[in-house]
Design an enzyme around this catalytic site. Structure first.
Site, PDB file in Angstrom:
ATOM      1  N   SER A  22       0.821  -1.048  -0.198  1.00  0.00           N
ATOM      2  CA  SER A  22       0.041  -0.032   0.101  1.00  0.00           C
ATOM      3  C   SER A  22       0.770   1.322   0.068  1.00  0.00           C
ATOM      4  O   SER A  22       1.909   1.342   0.742  1.00  0.00           O
ATOM      5  CB  SER A  22      -0.874   0.154   1.288  1.00  0.00           C
ATOM      6  OG  SER A  22      -1.569   1.238   1.187  1.00  0.00           O
ATOM      7  N   LEU A  23       0.629   2.271  -0.853  1.00  0.00           N
ATOM      8  CA  LEU A  23       1.239   3.663  -0.904  1.00  0.00           C
ATOM      9  C   LEU A  23       0.624   4.453   0.107  1.00  0.00           C
ATOM     10  O   LEU A  23       1.138   5.417   0.294  1.00  0.00           O
ATOM     11  CB  LEU A  23       1.057   4.173  -2.178  1.00  0.00           C
ATOM     12  CG  LEU A  23       2.043   3.642  -3.367  1.00  0.00           C
ATOM     13  CD1 LEU A  23       1.632   4.532  -4.820  1.00  0.00           C
ATOM     14  CD2 LEU A  23       3.383   3.829  -2.913  1.00  0.00           C
ATOM     15  N   THR A  70      -9.005  -0.688   2.876  1.00  0.00           N
ATOM     16  CA  THR A  70      -8.746  -1.217   1.402  1.00  0.00           C
ATOM     17  C   THR A  70      -9.401  -2.617   1.441  1.00  0.00           C
ATOM     18  O   THR A  70     -10.243  -3.004   2.328  1.00  0.00           O
ATOM     19  CB  THR A  70      -7.467  -1.223   0.698  1.00  0.00           C
ATOM     20  OG1 THR A  70      -7.520  -1.631  -0.449  1.00  0.00           O
ATOM     21  CG2 THR A  70      -6.505  -2.315   1.601  1.00  0.00           C
ATOM     22  N   LYS A  74     -14.051  -2.794   3.251  1.00  0.00           N
ATOM     23  CA  LYS A  74     -14.937  -1.625   2.816  1.00  0.00           C
ATOM     24  C   LYS A  74     -16.268  -1.991   3.235  1.00  0.00           C
ATOM     25  O   LYS A  74     -17.079  -0.911   3.594  1.00  0.00           O
ATOM     26  CB  LYS A  74     -14.592  -1.186   1.438  1.00  0.00           C
ATOM     27  CG  LYS A  74     -13.251  -0.629   1.003  1.00  0.00           C
ATOM     28  CD  LYS A  74     -13.077  -0.234  -0.328  1.00  0.00           C
ATOM     29  CE  LYS A  74     -11.764   0.357  -0.598  1.00  0.00           C
ATOM     30  NZ  LYS A  74     -11.664   0.963  -2.108  1.00  0.00           N
ATOM     31  N   ASN A  95     -13.979   3.666   2.651  1.00  0.00           N
ATOM     32  CA  ASN A  95     -12.870   3.450   2.881  1.00  0.00           C
ATOM     33  C   ASN A  95     -12.086   4.464   3.900  1.00  0.00           C
ATOM     34  O   ASN A  95     -10.956   4.440   3.877  1.00  0.00           O
ATOM     35  CB  ASN A  95     -12.243   3.947   1.300  1.00  0.00           C
ATOM     36  CG  ASN A  95     -12.191   5.239   1.100  1.00  0.00           C
ATOM     37  OD1 ASN A  95     -13.181   5.977   1.587  1.00  0.00           O
ATOM     38  ND2 ASN A  95     -11.191   5.604   0.220  1.00  0.00           N
ATOM     39  N   ASP A 111     -13.398   7.503  -2.395  1.00  0.00           N
ATOM     40  CA  ASP A 111     -12.811   7.189  -3.499  1.00  0.00           C
ATOM     41  C   ASP A 111     -13.789   7.876  -4.646  1.00  0.00           C
ATOM     42  O   ASP A 111     -13.310   8.188  -5.535  1.00  0.00           O
ATOM     43  CB  ASP A 111     -13.309   5.617  -3.800  1.00  0.00           C
ATOM     44  CG  ASP A 111     -12.168   4.702  -3.068  1.00  0.00           C
ATOM     45  OD1 ASP A 111     -11.044   5.108  -2.807  1.00  0.00           O
ATOM     46  OD2 ASP A 111     -12.606   3.540  -2.498  1.00  0.00           O
ATOM     47  N   ALA A 135     -16.753  -4.819 -13.581  1.00  0.00           N
ATOM     48  CA  ALA A 135     -18.108  -4.710 -12.722  1.00  0.00           C
ATOM     49  C   ALA A 135     -17.780  -5.143 -11.213  1.00  0.00           C
ATOM     50  O   ALA A 135     -18.734  -5.622 -10.614  1.00  0.00           O
ATOM     51  CB  ALA A 135     -19.016  -5.889 -13.289  1.00  0.00           C
ATOM     52  N   GLY A 136     -16.537  -4.782 -10.772  1.00  0.00           N
ATOM     53  CA  GLY A 136     -16.484  -5.102  -9.237  1.00  0.00           C
ATOM     54  C   GLY A 136     -16.881  -3.887  -8.436  1.00  0.00           C
ATOM     55  O   GLY A 136     -17.445  -3.149  -9.001  1.00  0.00           O
ATOM     56  N   ALA A 139     -16.036  -0.495  -9.983  1.00  0.00           N
ATOM     57  CA  ALA A 139     -16.784  -0.073 -10.908  1.00  0.00           C
ATOM     58  C   ALA A 139     -18.150   0.553 -10.440  1.00  0.00           C
ATOM     59  O   ALA A 139     -18.668   1.423 -10.973  1.00  0.00           O
ATOM     60  CB  ALA A 139     -17.197  -1.382 -11.830  1.00  0.00           C
ATOM     61  N   ARG A 163     -22.636 -10.691 -13.617  1.00  0.00           N
ATOM     62  CA  ARG A 163     -22.171  -9.262 -13.426  1.00  0.00           C
ATOM     63  C   ARG A 163     -22.951  -8.119 -14.312  1.00  0.00           C
ATOM     64  O   ARG A 163     -23.047  -7.166 -13.425  1.00  0.00           O
ATOM     65  CB  ARG A 163     -20.689  -9.250 -14.199  1.00  0.00           C
ATOM     66  CG  ARG A 163     -19.849 -10.121 -13.074  1.00  0.00           C
ATOM     67  CD  ARG A 163     -19.439  -9.501 -11.935  1.00  0.00           C
ATOM     68  NE  ARG A 163     -18.215  -9.818 -11.087  1.00  0.00           N
ATOM     69  CZ  ARG A 163     -17.768  -9.655  -9.989  1.00  0.00           C
ATOM     70  NH1 ARG A 163     -18.368  -8.550  -9.583  1.00  0.00           N
ATOM     71  NH2 ARG A 163     -16.701 -10.206  -9.457  1.00  0.00           N
TER      72      ARG A 163
END
Length: 285
Positions: A22-23, A70, A74, A95, A111, A135-136, A139, A163
């Protein structure tokens, strides 16, 4: 804590699984430095759905300012919070958790406004139609963002009817006109003025050869590896590209503002820190 160490004034962290790459710590720590918040710390913890309740329950009250979340947390965090924002409720995804002075846990989703801010930075404020690849969970956030800037239909390119049904349901919930199409026809997406790619690394590589001359704007939510083959082909053909680092930085800016109360957060300092970190990873690779 050893003798002589200064106790952090406030703590924050990112939780998820996997979380090692993770950044978020890079971005948030850069913000603290730029803001002069010397006593603030930001860490990362490997936490999944099973360990999340215990982690939250063990946090010392008053020490913690907030958490970034993350996958896969969520949605799992929602029952553990006192309240969530309308934005988070619209996509059933949190998030960002902020701990208030009275001990409440409040959830938000940065987000969606982060996507809008990243697009706005590149001059995209309104489009008459758009396409979504995938489609996750990302999305659905993309649809929520598009509901605010797209005046016409959104076509989602997916791999299964299940989906497709999910995306149509999200469209109804978010008041977006959603049409669905088979992934085999995904190259037709490129005629839209805005294309949002939400799929995992490598998924869109085969589509790079289908990018037309002078395409519109591509928003590819990946940031590592970067550029993706699709993003590189898009830029080569004269199209505008918004990348995953743009999204990550803009959503982190909003998290910093909510957790620290300092507005505006130092966007450029955070972006430069993220770019340096990614260059370092590329050099190591």
């Amino acid at each position: 804590m050893t003798a002589g160490q200064r106790r952090p004034e406030r703590r924050a962290a990112v939780l998820g699984s996997p979380i090692a790459h993770s950044l978020s710590p890079v971005l948030h720590r850069a913000a603290y430095q730029a803001l002069g918040l010397d006593g603030w710390s930001y860490d990362r913890f490997e936490i999944d759905e099973d360990t999340l309740p215990g982690f939250l329950g063990d946090l010392p009250e008053g020490d913690w300012a907030g958490l970034s979340l993350t996958m896969p947390l969520k949605r799992a965090v929602i029952p553990l919070l006192d309240e969530i924002s309308e934005t988070a409720a619209s996509v059933e995804a949190v998030n960002t958790v902020v701990f208030t002075d009275d001990g409440r846990r409040t959830g938000d989703n940065t987000d969606i406004p982060g996507m809008l801010a990243a697009l706005r930075e590149r001059g995209v404020e309104k489009v008459d139609r758009a396409a979504v690849l995938g489609a996750g969970a990302t999305a659905s956030s993309a649809l929520a963002a598009l509901s605010r800037i797209c005046t016409g239909p959104v076509t989602a390119y997916v791999r299964s009817e299940a989906r497709a049904a999910e995306m149509r349901q999200w469209g109804e919930r978010l008041a977006v006109e959603v049409a669905t199409a088979d992934w085999a026809d995904a190259a037709f997406a490129f005629s839209a003025p805005l294309v949002v790619a939400t799929t995992p690394a490598g998924t869109t590589d085969a589509l790079a050869a289908s990018v037309p001359d002078l395409p519109g704007t591509l928003f590819d939510v990946l940031y590592e590896p970067w550029p993706t083959r699709l993003a590189a082909a898009w830029a080569d053909r004269g199209g505008a590209v918004v990348g995953g680092l743009d999204l990550l930085v803009h959503q982190a800016v909003l998290q910093v503002e909510r957790m620290t109360g300092h507005t505006p957060a130092p966007l450029e300092a955070m972006r430069q820190a993220g770019e340096r970190a990614l260059r370092g990873r590329t050099a190591e690779g």
